[in-house]
Design a protein around this motif. Sequence first.
Motif, PDB file in Angstrom:
ATOM      1  N   VAL A 298     -22.768  41.152 -22.003  1.00 37.53           N
ATOM      2  CA  VAL A 298     -22.275  40.548 -20.763  1.00 37.53           C
ATOM      3  C   VAL A 298     -21.397  41.580 -20.088  1.00 37.53           C
ATOM      4  CG1 VAL A 298     -20.662  38.857 -19.831  1.00 37.53           C
ATOM      5  CG2 VAL A 298     -22.306  38.146 -21.575  1.00 37.53           C
ATOM      6  N   SER A 299     -21.760  42.016 -18.882  1.00 35.88           N
ATOM      7  CA  SER A 299     -20.873  42.995 -18.241  1.00 35.88           C
ATOM      8  C   SER A 299     -20.381  42.547 -16.875  1.00 35.88           C
ATOM      9  CB  SER A 299     -21.566  44.359 -18.148  1.00 35.88           C
ATOM     10  OG  SER A 299     -22.707  44.245 -17.332  1.00 35.88           O
ATOM     11  N   THR A 300     -21.042  41.560 -16.278  1.00 38.07           N
ATOM     12  CA  THR A 300     -20.597  41.105 -14.960  1.00 38.07           C
ATOM     13  C   THR A 300     -20.311  39.598 -14.999  1.00 38.07           C
ATOM     14  OG1 THR A 300     -22.833  40.542 -14.266  1.00 38.07           O
ATOM     15  CG2 THR A 300     -22.108  42.800 -13.858  1.00 38.07           C
ATOM     16  N   HIS A 301     -19.680  39.124 -13.933  1.00 38.10           N
ATOM     17  CA  HIS A 301     -19.456  37.678 -13.807  1.00 38.10           C
ATOM     18  C   HIS A 301     -20.794  36.940 -13.743  1.00 38.10           C
ATOM     19  CE1 HIS A 301     -15.052  37.253 -13.236  1.00 38.10           C
ATOM     20  NE2 HIS A 301     -15.147  38.542 -12.973  1.00 38.10           N
ATOM     21  N   ASP A 302     -21.790  37.587 -13.158  1.00 44.69           N
ATOM     22  CA  ASP A 302     -23.103  36.950 -13.075  1.00 44.69           C
ATOM     23  C   ASP A 302     -23.721  36.790 -14.471  1.00 44.69           C
ATOM     24  OD1 ASP A 302     -25.150  35.917 -11.201  1.00 44.69           O
ATOM     25  OD2 ASP A 302     -26.384  37.457 -12.164  1.00 44.69           O
ATOM     26  N   ASP A 303     -23.645  37.845 -15.284  1.00 45.92           N
ATOM     27  CA  ASP A 303     -24.106  37.745 -16.680  1.00 45.92           C
ATOM     28  C   ASP A 303     -23.389  36.598 -17.390  1.00 45.92           C
ATOM     29  OD1 ASP A 303     -25.519  40.054 -16.211  1.00 45.92           O
ATOM     30  OD2 ASP A 303     -24.111  41.367 -17.272  1.00 45.92           O
ATOM     31  N   ALA A 304     -22.086  36.562 -17.209  1.00 48.31           N
ATOM     32  CA  ALA A 304     -21.282  35.554 -17.904  1.00 48.31           C
ATOM     33  C   ALA A 304     -21.721  34.154 -17.496  1.00 48.31           C
ATOM     34  CB  ALA A 304     -19.803  35.761 -17.595  1.00 48.31           C
ATOM     35  N   HIS A 305     -21.945  33.959 -16.190  1.00 45.32           N
ATOM     36  CA  HIS A 305     -22.344  32.629 -15.735  1.00 45.32           C
ATOM     37  C   HIS A 305     -23.734  32.249 -16.230  1.00 45.32           C
ATOM     38  CE1 HIS A 305     -18.785  32.103 -13.361  1.00 45.32           C
ATOM     39  NE2 HIS A 305     -19.196  30.890 -13.061  1.00 45.32           N
ATOM     40  N   GLN A 306     -24.611  33.229 -16.257  1.00 47.26           N
ATOM     41  CA  GLN A 306     -25.954  32.950 -16.773  1.00 47.26           C
ATOM     42  C   GLN A 306     -25.861  32.436 -18.213  1.00 47.26           C
ATOM     43  OE1 GLN A 306     -28.696  36.243 -16.482  1.00 47.26           O
ATOM     44  NE2 GLN A 306     -30.421  34.863 -16.856  1.00 47.26           N
ATOM     45  N   LEU A 307     -25.096  33.165 -19.023  1.00 47.33           N
ATOM     46  CA  LEU A 307     -24.955  32.798 -20.432  1.00 47.33           C
ATOM     47  C   LEU A 307     -24.279  31.432 -20.594  1.00 47.33           C
ATOM     48  CD1 LEU A 307     -25.113  33.633 -23.449  1.00 47.33           C
ATOM     49  CD2 LEU A 307     -22.834  34.630 -23.176  1.00 47.33           C
ATOM     50  N   LEU A 308     -23.163  31.244 -19.894  1.00 49.86           N
ATOM     51  CA  LEU A 308     -22.393  30.008 -20.070  1.00 49.86           C
ATOM     52  C   LEU A 308     -23.192  28.801 -19.554  1.00 49.86           C
ATOM     53  CD1 LEU A 308     -18.813  31.306 -19.133  1.00 49.86           C
ATOM     54  CD2 LEU A 308     -19.774  30.938 -21.414  1.00 49.86           C
TER      55      LEU A 308
ATOM     56  N   ASP B  26     -18.057  40.823  -9.163  1.00 51.38           N
ATOM     57  CA  ASP B  26     -17.569  39.458  -9.378  1.00 51.38           C
ATOM     58  C   ASP B  26     -18.520  38.406  -8.808  1.00 51.38           C
ATOM     59  OD1 ASP B  26     -17.106  40.196  -6.783  1.00 51.38           O
ATOM     60  OD2 ASP B  26     -15.110  39.302  -6.654  1.00 51.38           O
ATOM     61  N   ARG B  27     -19.594  38.818  -8.110  1.00 48.55           N
ATOM     62  CA  ARG B  27     -20.471  37.846  -7.450  1.00 48.55           C
ATOM     63  C   ARG B  27     -21.433  37.194  -8.446  1.00 48.55           C
ATOM     64  NH1 ARG B  27     -19.172  39.187  -2.020  1.00 48.55           N
ATOM     65  NH2 ARG B  27     -17.225  40.293  -2.426  1.00 48.55           N
ATOM     66  N   VAL B  28     -21.679  35.909  -8.199  1.00 50.67           N
ATOM     67  CA  VAL B  28     -22.497  35.096  -9.097  1.00 50.67           C
ATOM     68  C   VAL B  28     -23.654  34.507  -8.293  1.00 50.67           C
ATOM     69  CG1 VAL B  28     -22.472  32.897 -10.329  1.00 50.67           C
ATOM     70  CG2 VAL B  28     -20.640  34.553 -10.722  1.00 50.67           C
ATOM     71  N   ASN B  29     -24.847  34.549  -8.840  1.00 52.14           N
ATOM     72  CA  ASN B  29     -26.020  33.990  -8.166  1.00 52.14           C
ATOM     73  C   ASN B  29     -26.009  32.462  -8.277  1.00 52.14           C
ATOM     74  OD1 ASN B  29     -28.723  33.168  -7.507  1.00 52.14           O
ATOM     75  ND2 ASN B  29     -29.347  35.302  -7.836  1.00 52.14           N
ATOM     76  N   HIS B  30     -26.256  31.792  -7.160  1.00 49.44           N
ATOM     77  CA  HIS B  30     -26.179  30.324  -7.196  1.00 49.44           C
ATOM     78  C   HIS B  30     -27.343  29.713  -7.982  1.00 49.44           C
ATOM     79  CE1 HIS B  30     -29.239  30.398  -3.986  1.00 49.44           C
ATOM     80  NE2 HIS B  30     -29.499  29.172  -4.384  1.00 49.44           N
ATOM     81  N   GLN B  31     -28.357  30.519  -8.284  1.00 49.48           N
ATOM     82  CA  GLN B  31     -29.515  29.995  -9.019  1.00 49.48           C
ATOM     83  C   GLN B  31     -29.135  29.462 -10.404  1.00 49.48           C
ATOM     84  OE1 GLN B  31     -32.551  29.403  -8.072  1.00 49.48           O
ATOM     85  NE2 GLN B  31     -32.439  30.342  -6.037  1.00 49.48           N
ATOM     86  N   HIS B  32     -28.061  30.017 -10.983  1.00 48.83           N
ATOM     87  CA  HIS B  32     -27.638  29.511 -12.302  1.00 48.83           C
ATOM     88  C   HIS B  32     -27.283  28.030 -12.249  1.00 48.83           C
ATOM     89  CE1 HIS B  32     -27.579  33.692 -13.225  1.00 48.83           C
ATOM     90  NE2 HIS B  32     -26.430  33.955 -12.641  1.00 48.83           N
ATOM     91  N   PHE B  33     -26.986  27.541 -11.048  1.00 48.70           N
ATOM     92  CA  PHE B  33     -26.380  26.213 -10.913  1.00 48.70           C
ATOM     93  C   PHE B  33     -27.362  25.113 -10.522  1.00 48.70           C
ATOM     94  CE2 PHE B  33     -22.536  28.858  -9.426  1.00 48.70           C
ATOM     95  CZ  PHE B  33     -22.037  28.951 -10.709  1.00 48.70           C
TER      96      PHE B  33
END
Lengths: 380, 380
Positions: B147-157, B197-204
Amino acid sequence: MKFLHTSDWHLGRQFHNVSLLDDQKVVLEQIIDFMRSNPIDALVVAGDIYDRSVPPTAAIEVMNHFVNVVCGELHVPVILIPGNHDGAQRLGFGAEQLKQAGLHIIAHFDDMLQPVVIHTEQAGDVAFYGMPYNDPEIVRHYYQQSVSTHDDAHQLLCEKIREQFHPEQKHILISHCFVDGAMESESERPLSIGGSDRVNHQHFVDFDYVALGHLHQPQYKGESYIRYSGSIMKYSFSEQHQKKGMTLVEINQQGFHSATHIDLHAPHQMRILEGELNTLLECGKSDPKADDYLLVRLMDQHAILDPMEKLRAIYPNVLHLEKPGMLIGVEQEMGKARLARGELDMFKDFFLEAQQSDLTPEQEAVVTQVIQTLTRHGEE
Amino acid sequence: MKFLHTSDWHLGRQFHNVSLLDDQKVVLEQIIDFMRSNPIDALVVAGDIYDRSVPPTAAIEVMNHFVNVVCGELHVPVILIPGNHDGAQRLGFGAEQLKQAGLHIIAHFDDMLQPVVIHTEQAGDVAFYGMPYNDPEIVRHYYQQSVSTHDDAHQLLCEKIREQFHPEQKHILISHCFVDGAMESESERPLSIGGSDRVNHQHFVDFDYVALGHLHQPQYKGESYIRYSGSIMKYSFSEQHQKKGMTLVEINQQGFHSATHIDLHAPHQMRILEGELNTLLECGKSDPKADDYLLVRLMDQHAILDPMEKLRAIYPNVLHLEKPGMLIGVEQEMGKARLARGELDMFKDFFLEAQQSDLTPEQEAVVTQVIQTLTRHGEE
């Protein structure tokens, strides 16, 4: 009914730049272990849960774990008051909600008048009144009455509490204060400057038991039911001979029945070692507790190169080093000439330590000259 | 079922050295008033409850009062996560105990996987999953995954959370993050430096509603059920035209039904006033909101003696003063000679203000000489 009286946890305290949190964790585990094998009806903490009003997050996590086990698993109610080291408002967040889960943080005067009542078959209803630590000025301001000392404050607050007494109940008081005549330790922070912090124990005599905090030595004052449990571990070298622990209190239908000191053992004791370096190093080799937190008083009367490094090879946690032996040497020297000779002697000791050989006469002549030049220079 | 989605309270925030706590109190009272007249099933706060990890005690007391009313009196469960301004461990003290009283602080990954389930007739079981704010490094360390970005983190979580999904339940996510493409405001503190720090809304998209915090402007991104409620009040002058408030969310048997913005009104708005001093002072006399927090841009092109004092006599809360009119003057001046003349003009303005009269020719000669001397001196 039985409850545990503890105080002065000082979670997060630093001692000579060493964090004591790991030791504190072990001691809190001992409290939990005791409760697992000795069912009790409540646990009291009479202030100074944390060492400062803004504790480090690691200390908050230790406290959180403790509360989760005691309230959550063991279902033992925890009743605590802030001490002079704690921040009452900060500690009191969520108090209304927390008490529903058995964590009673008595941080405000309003809470003080609403006792935590625990019903037991052995003693009926036992009411715990917590008096949160406050400066006299705060008490004066809140009650708009003439209060200038801690004693005035306690007189007033005890009156307020007595008005709530229910004749059918037993009455326990929890307070963080300095009872006049009790014994101080070095690690307590004075409540005020100038002696107006002392409180007369007479205010407390109508209670069945008074669980006190602030003084770090376990003791009772005035009556055997007016007690300090003392801190859960040592917080200064001067407490090396104190027995640290907690107090197991028994209340029955007649009121106070007994108070028993239960030892708690920090993994590292705080001790003072006194002697000459070589003797200490030799003894250390067979010392099973060589990793205790140590103050070492070196009695050698000659200079030693890097004694701390030598000591720490045997005693890893030497935290403070004193050299009274060297002071004796200095005090014995009289007058300028002898002091100058003393400097040469000091250098000879140093040279021997560093080079494993004595100064040659040529070297000694050079050093003597250097010392003389420096001494003259200092006088100009 | 209905719940309120709020975020970014920033209790205890200072703005140009003015505490906003009194304004924040009023806004929280408006939230309470709304709940009294519009029964809801839960209140969500998507992070940044406090403005810093160690909030001032006054802010803690405001929060404590709010919780006492909402959980204690109104019996509405409060579900909150820490944001990047909060200290998760500090905020999370007593979380296990607090949730028994309806205050759900989701501060750890363990808590993240145990949703707060609220049963309602209208929508069945609605499960609220809180994702506490964490840096990607913490997520990588905790889950031992790349996990290296906020996007990675959100995908995982989000994957971890989806594994907990129960087909019979509705699923709400609470997260504090920056959804890619959403609009920033000036008062947000960046989550990281450099755009990762940007997160893709697709995770949601698999959730029925996503209650977001961090961005201070109310907005949705990607889908109408992926929303920022925005901060409860303005935290910078650049937000003067934003409508602050909270989002009333309705969930029914089919999932997301509606999201309605409910205005909240801080007693002092943050506004920018632009114009010449005399005009502004004249308008202020009939301005019913003259006590708003103001940034004033003075367009006058000549120097004015103590404009702040004059402005504050009419507008007591001028917090910042800019003089772009003076800059225009300076920019128009070209070369040393003209700059020197500019200084004389400035002094003339000052003299007129201070003495209510023009310089005499003699005085002007003296001042010109002084300016020349000072200018030469500065060049040496």
